[in-house]
Design an enzyme around this catalytic site. Sequence first.
Site, PDB file in Angstrom:
ATOM      1  N   ASP A 188       0.856  -1.173   0.000  1.00 28.35           N
ATOM      2  CA  ASP A 188       0.000   0.000   0.000  1.00 28.35           C
ATOM      3  C   ASP A 188       0.901   1.236   0.000  1.00 28.35           C
ATOM      4  O   ASP A 188       1.717   1.400   0.905  1.00 28.35           O
ATOM      5  CB  ASP A 188      -0.828  -0.057   1.300  1.00 28.35           C
ATOM      6  CG  ASP A 188      -2.007   0.875   1.269  1.00 28.35           C
ATOM      7  OD1 ASP A 188      -2.225   1.511   0.226  1.00 28.35           O
ATOM      8  OD2 ASP A 188      -2.693   0.975   2.309  1.00 28.35           O
ATOM      9  N   ASP A 206      -2.939   2.655  -6.108  1.00 29.31           N
ATOM     10  CA  ASP A 206      -1.884   2.689  -5.092  1.00 29.31           C
ATOM     11  C   ASP A 206      -1.750   1.407  -4.284  1.00 29.31           C
ATOM     12  O   ASP A 206      -1.082   1.405  -3.255  1.00 29.31           O
ATOM     13  CB  ASP A 206      -2.101   3.879  -4.155  1.00 29.31           C
ATOM     14  CG  ASP A 206      -3.315   3.700  -3.262  1.00 29.31           C
ATOM     15  OD1 ASP A 206      -4.231   2.960  -3.654  1.00 29.31           O
ATOM     16  OD2 ASP A 206      -3.353   4.299  -2.186  1.00 29.31           O
ATOM     17  N   GLU A 207      -2.371   0.324  -4.719  1.00 29.53           N
ATOM     18  CA  GLU A 207      -2.311  -0.919  -3.956  1.00 29.53           C
ATOM     19  C   GLU A 207      -2.108  -2.115  -4.859  1.00 29.53           C
ATOM     20  O   GLU A 207      -2.654  -2.161  -5.959  1.00 29.53           O
ATOM     21  CB  GLU A 207      -3.652  -1.163  -3.250  1.00 29.53           C
ATOM     22  CG  GLU A 207      -3.831  -0.429  -1.962  1.00 29.53           C
ATOM     23  CD  GLU A 207      -5.132  -0.871  -1.296  1.00 29.53           C
ATOM     24  OE1 GLU A 207      -5.843   0.004  -0.811  1.00 29.53           O
ATOM     25  OE2 GLU A 207      -5.430  -2.081  -1.283  1.00 29.53           O
TER      26      GLU A 207
END
Length: 403
Positions: free
Chosen positions: A10, A135-136
């Site tokens: 993350d 973003d992950e």
Amino acid sequence: MTLRRIAHLDMDAFYASVELLRYPQLKGLPVVIGGGRRKIDEDLMLGDTSRALHEIPVSEFPLLRDYTGRGVITTATYAARQFGVGSAMGLMKAAKLCPQAVLLPVDFTQYRHYSQRFKTIITEIAPLMENRGVDEVYIDFTGVPGGQREAGRVLARLIQKAIFEDTGLTCSVGVAPNKLLAKMASEFNKPNGISIVMEEDLQPLVWPLACRKINGIGPKADAKLKSHGIETIGQLAQRDPVWLVQTFGNKTGAWLHEAAWGRDSRAVVTESEPVSMSRETTFDRDLDAVHDRAELGAVFTRLCEQVAADLQRKGYVGRTIGIKLRYADFQIATRDHSLPNYTADPIEIRRAAGLCLKRAPLQKRLRLLGVRVGSLLRAEDAKLLPTETETPHERNALLFPDD
DNA sequence: TCTGGGGTCCTTTTCCTT
DNA sequence: TCTGAAGGAAAAGGACCC
């Protein structure tokens, strides 16, 4: 023996961190990202295109206090959060709490660029990666050389280092026997942290957490659990699975039980096909279907053109056309209509969407309008499909002209 | 002063066919 | 022609996520 080792990575405060890479002069200041769609660089550089972004003085940035109009905060820096502003808050409300905050517009092109970069670095080290948004990601460490060392910590550290050296961005990683636990683990040690969860850590580390920490339990499910006196994952784990099924339904009940016991067999999926594509927009003011007909019609057509362009650019066609309305009172209505053939044509989409709109209640004022195309197929695969008017014989003749 | 946009997945309802 | 059951597909809504 090789243990299944799944990582969840993350990025830390991704949007804000990317903005600070471009505008380091804003470091430490309250910054809020969200709102309008203005092109900030051009605004800022007005009259002087020779200077670099990092040379623009702080005094020239737009401030929250000067913003008027609708919109919400997408993210805020830590300095801004101290004033009580945070994600999903209306900008007008935030402006009262922290008028001096710098307001930057969301710049997806930039975030996608950095997203691409950190994901490329990951797959060079560990090829089995699943995208979970900008973003992950999930990463399967199981078969990666060195992926078992210190239960995954060594590889996690290596990836963190590689990402930071290339982009200057930090991330948090959780490594666990499955996706469910890895996702929770990545939150244990933020920012720039690593946490390792083993099967035996379930009781001491996971059971004391609130049910809400399980990815998939949102506000509604959490409230229902609470109404039955279930606050923590441990309490959930102690409930009779039969009772859970009776109370939450077959699928959800069984899933809740498995999740509370830290069990999850989902694989890391490296590629997937999109199911639908859509475009929607919130109006500057609520519109009336009759009074603002012209304006509404123009927006409607533009949304159809945009979604058609998205389909064409990405090489897809779809046959279920849908609309979404959000009324002034925030109620949502959707209508859809399946076509006999697949399409990515703006005119066809507009026509079908128009039929949907005719079936929707239009008494209340509208806040948002959206257009969606579902039942997608890759454009090249759609060419092999029979059309409505083709008989099987005609179809064979097209496919096998020599016969 | 409220509350974005782009998705996925699941459940329930409705409609059509047999 | 009506009635009802059963099953599937499409439609509608909702929860959730980033």
